[in-house]
Design a protein around this motif. Structure first.
Motif, PDB file in Angstrom:
ATOM      1  N   GLN A   1      39.740  47.604  41.293  1.00  0.00           N
ATOM      2  CA  GLN A   1      40.014  47.489  42.720  1.00  0.00           C
ATOM      3  C   GLN A   1      38.722  47.558  43.531  1.00  0.00           C
ATOM      4  O   GLN A   1      38.624  46.982  44.609  1.00  0.00           O
ATOM      5  CB  GLN A   1      40.969  48.614  43.165  1.00  0.00           C
TER       6      GLN A   1
ATOM      7  N   SER B   1      47.158  38.551  40.971  1.00  0.00           N
ATOM      8  CA  SER B   1      48.357  39.382  40.814  1.00  0.00           C
ATOM      9  C   SER B   1      48.057  40.527  39.852  1.00  0.00           C
ATOM     10  O   SER B   1      47.149  40.461  39.026  1.00  0.00           O
ATOM     11  CB  SER B   1      49.526  38.548  40.279  1.00  0.00           C
TER      12      SER B   1
ATOM     13  N   ARG C   1      53.362  40.947  40.914  1.00  0.00           N
ATOM     14  CA  ARG C   1      53.296  40.760  42.353  1.00  0.00           C
ATOM     15  C   ARG C   1      51.845  40.473  42.766  1.00  0.00           C
ATOM     16  O   ARG C   1      50.906  41.084  42.250  1.00  0.00           O
ATOM     17  CB  ARG C   1      53.805  42.011  43.083  1.00  0.00           C
TER      18      ARG C   1
ATOM     19  N   TYR D   1      48.584  40.428  45.051  1.00  0.00           N
ATOM     20  CA  TYR D   1      48.002  41.338  46.032  1.00  0.00           C
ATOM     21  C   TYR D   1      46.736  40.775  46.686  1.00  0.00           C
ATOM     22  O   TYR D   1      46.096  41.454  47.487  1.00  0.00           O
ATOM     23  CB  TYR D   1      47.667  42.677  45.380  1.00  0.00           C
TER      24      TYR D   1
ATOM     25  N   LEU E   1      51.555  38.663  50.745  1.00  0.00           N
ATOM     26  CA  LEU E   1      51.486  39.674  49.696  1.00  0.00           C
ATOM     27  C   LEU E   1      52.829  39.875  49.000  1.00  0.00           C
ATOM     28  O   LEU E   1      53.904  39.607  49.566  1.00  0.00           O
ATOM     29  CB  LEU E   1      51.009  41.000  50.288  1.00  0.00           C
TER      30      LEU E   1
END
Length: 678
Positions: A39, A59, A64, A66, A84
């Protein structure tokens, strides 16, 4: 998905793996999570992704999404918050959604790469076909962290491919047998079919063809009289086939039985059309089927032009750094890792990736006199997180010294900071600035020399002249009765020469005084200036019994002192250089005129006299310094007056021209820009 996009995705994977490997030891020591460190790389990934020419998404392990780059958001016209998670799916065409979702989930669960095409709604509401490629991402230790994907807009390629496939399919429908071929042609709108019967001579040689059938479409339009062409001969209706080789093809088809093809251009109703024609034998006749391919040829030309433009754009994108003499870089301040573009290597004389870049390596290329400054700038940038833009000298691999301007910005990546920017080769700019500086210094020296000359002329040269004139005059007054005639003549010449020399020095000082740059323009009534000039020349006007006529003049922005000198020189010359057999007459007039298209109005002030005039071939020479068209004993003057007039006109952003006829007179036209007319 093209090779450029694949390379970009691989570069992102490699970048993440490399950074993860560099931080793995710290993660183990701190007890941190590998995903948390990934991150931290979001800032760097965003900076790279936002400049990429593709739509990029990211993802996590939960399927999902991001992250979406700037290209994706600009394409969809939506915000990051709207896209998002599963928000991006709202833009997928309903007919494509289930298929895409199945591909995405199946490959995601299997951790496999996937490629799929689907329609995505653009910001203007239009659904565009895009090609989407997803690649699974792993940490250096093999932990799966999600997918990275890149998309390209392939809508135009798909539309063109569908059209091209349709055209290919149409052309492959031609049948080999004549009856089936004829039936197919008759059922195809826009095609033309005709049957020609051979006309033979007594020896059996085909001499011509008679038109036995036509569907009265294109072929009938070629008829000269616009009527039916059935029953007429080809020589009568289509004489061109005997010149372009078509007749020989028709004969060969009958003689060999083998079908043939040809293309022909025909002018219909003033417009040129292209036809693709097929020939088949039917007994002693031939069937000719023609299809208008004009639009296809136009489409092909358009496609070639589009391909050419696309190739140019790709070339510009690929070589933009080379064209701008720029090399880009990304420096991780914490790890000291440095990435450089290929062109940055080239700018310093190396091949791309020839060495491992680092801040220390960069310092080694710097000129020794610039290294300390670069280190100080680097420390300051590190402490303040603000790039110090500066120019440094770099010694290339070949030993050449170049000047590079450093620029960039800091971006935050978790706890780390990255400096992303560019180095631009400004060597030519530096050299030009140095040359300009030298020219300015030379000009300053010349101005100082001119000022020194003016001082010498106004003080050191005039003082001896005044003494020569004064002492010579006293000697002539007190001792002339004791001199011989020759001695008195010599003294008279000394006094006259001294007077001329003093006038010349004063004229030179006056000329140099018109070269200043700080004169102020004032809205001035020119009538007042001319009245002052007439008053100054009153003694000369009375002596010569001259007539000076002045038209009512306008109000213009001028330099009053210089304009007074300009008018005094021109009016005074008109009186001084007068013809001995007639009274001097000087006339001053004006008119507003447009000098050149696109330029503002000019005020043309004309001073006309009936004096001795001049030969027109000397019109440019008379404005040069020390130029006289008459001997110094015929008329007084220094040869500087008109040069001063030219300088004053230039100071007013205008110019002066002259017209003359020997023995008749002269006209001097002064053109001065007039922002307003009064």
């Amino acid at each position: 998905m093209n090779a450029e996009t694949d390379a970009l995705l691989k570069r992102i994977e490699a970048l993440e793996a490399e950074l993860d490997k560099a931080k793995l030891g710290q993660a183990a020591a701190d007890g941190g999570d590998t995903l948390a460190y990934l991150q931290e790389m979001k800032g760097r990934f965003t900076a790279i992704a936002d400049t990429a020419p593709v739509l990029i998404w990211l993802s996590g392990p939960d399927k999902r999404c991001y992250f979406f780059n700037k290209g994706w958001l600009n394409f969809t016209g939506r915000t990051m918050q709207e896209e998002l998670g599963d928000g991006w799916a709202e833009g997928v065409h309903p007919d494509d959604f289930d298929r895409c979702l199945a591909i995405y989930i199946s490959h995601f669960d299997a951790r496999k790469e996937f490629s799929m095409d689907y329609r995505l709604r653009r910001h203007d509401g239009e659904y565009r076909w895009i090609s989407d490629k997803g690649v699974p991402r792993y940490t250096a230790t093999g932990v799966f962290v999600g997918y990275v994907g890149g998309c390209m807009d392939i809508h135009d390629q798909i539309m063109f491919s569908e059209q091209l496939e349709k055209k290919v399919e149409e052309r492959t429908q031609r049948l080999r047998h004549s009856e089936q071929f004829l039936q197919s042609v008759l059922n195809t709108a826009g095609n033309s079919i005709a049957s020609y019967e051979a006309i033979r001579n007594e020896a059996g040689k085909i001499m011509d063809f008679r038109i036995a059938y036509t569907n009265e479409d294109t072929f009938s339009k070629i008829g000269r009289d616009g009527g039916s062409i059935v029953g007429r001969t080809c020589r009568e209706v289509y004489p061109g086939i005997f010149r372009n080789g078509v007749f020989e093809k028709l004969v060969k088809c009958i003689e060999t039985g083998r079908p043939d093809n040809y293309q022909i251009d025909v002018r219909l109703e003033g417009e040129l059309h292209w036809f693709d024609a097929s020939i088949e034998r039917l007994g002693d006749s031939v069937t000719v089927t023609a299809r208008n391919i004009s639009e296809e040829l136009k489409s092909d030309l358009k496609l070639k032009d589009l391909n050419r433009q696309l190739a140019i754009q790709n070339s510009i994108f690929k070589h933009s750094e080379e064209n701008a003499n720029i090399g880009s870089y990304a420096w991780n301040v914490a790890t000291n890792e440095l990435e450089c573009s290929d062109n940055l290597y080239r700018l310093i004389g190396h091949q791309p990736q020839e060495f491992t870049p680092s801040f220390e390596q960069f310092l080694s290329f710097l000129h020794p006199d610039d290294r300390h400054q670069a280190i100080r700038d680097g420390i300051r940038a590190y402490e303040t997180r603000v790039i110090v833009q500066n120019t440094y000298r770099v010694i290339t691999k070949s030993g050449e010294v170049k000047h590079f301007r450093l620029s960039g910005n800091f971006i935050r990546e978790g706890e780390n900071h990255l400096m992303i920017g560019a180095l631009q080769d400004v060597t030519k700019d530096i050299e030009l600035n140095d040359t300009l500086h030298k020219k300015n210094m030379e000009l300053r020296r010349n101005n100082e020399e001119l000022a020194s000359f003016s001082y010498v002329a106004s003080h050191d040269l005039q003082e001896p002249l005044r003494k020569i004139r004064a002492f010579s005059s006293r000697i002539m007054e007190k001792e002339s009765q004791h001199f011989s005639d020759n001695t008195r003549d010599y003294f008279a010449r000394i006094i006259a020469a001294s007077a001329r020399m003093q006038k010349l020095i004063e004229a030179l000082l006056s000329y140099s005084g018109t070269s200043g740059i700080n004169f102020k323009f004032v809205e001035t009534d020119l009538n007042g200036i001319v009245d002052e000039v007439k008053s100054d020349l009153e003694e000369l006007i009375t002596e010569k019994q001259a007539v000076v006529e002045v038209q009512q003049l306008p109000v213009l922005p001028v330099i009053p002192v210089q304009f007074h000198q300009l008018m005094q020189n021109l009016i005074g010359n008109g009186i001084k250089y007068s013809s001995p057999d007639r009274r001097p007459e000087v006339c001053v007039t004006y008119a507003f005129t447009q000098d050149e298209p696109g330029q503002g109005p000019f005020c043309r002030i004309s001073v006309t006299d009936n004096g001795i005039g001049f030969d027109q071939r000397y019109e440019n020479r008379i404005f040069d310094l020390f130029q006289r068209l008459h001997g110094k004993n015929e008329y007084e003057g220094t040869g500087i007056g008109l040069a001063i007039c030219k300088k004053i006109a230039q100071n007013h952003h205008g110019y002066i021209i002259a017209e003359g006829s020997p023995g008749i007179g002269s006209v001097f036209h002064v053109f001065i820009p007039a922002t307003t007319q009064h």
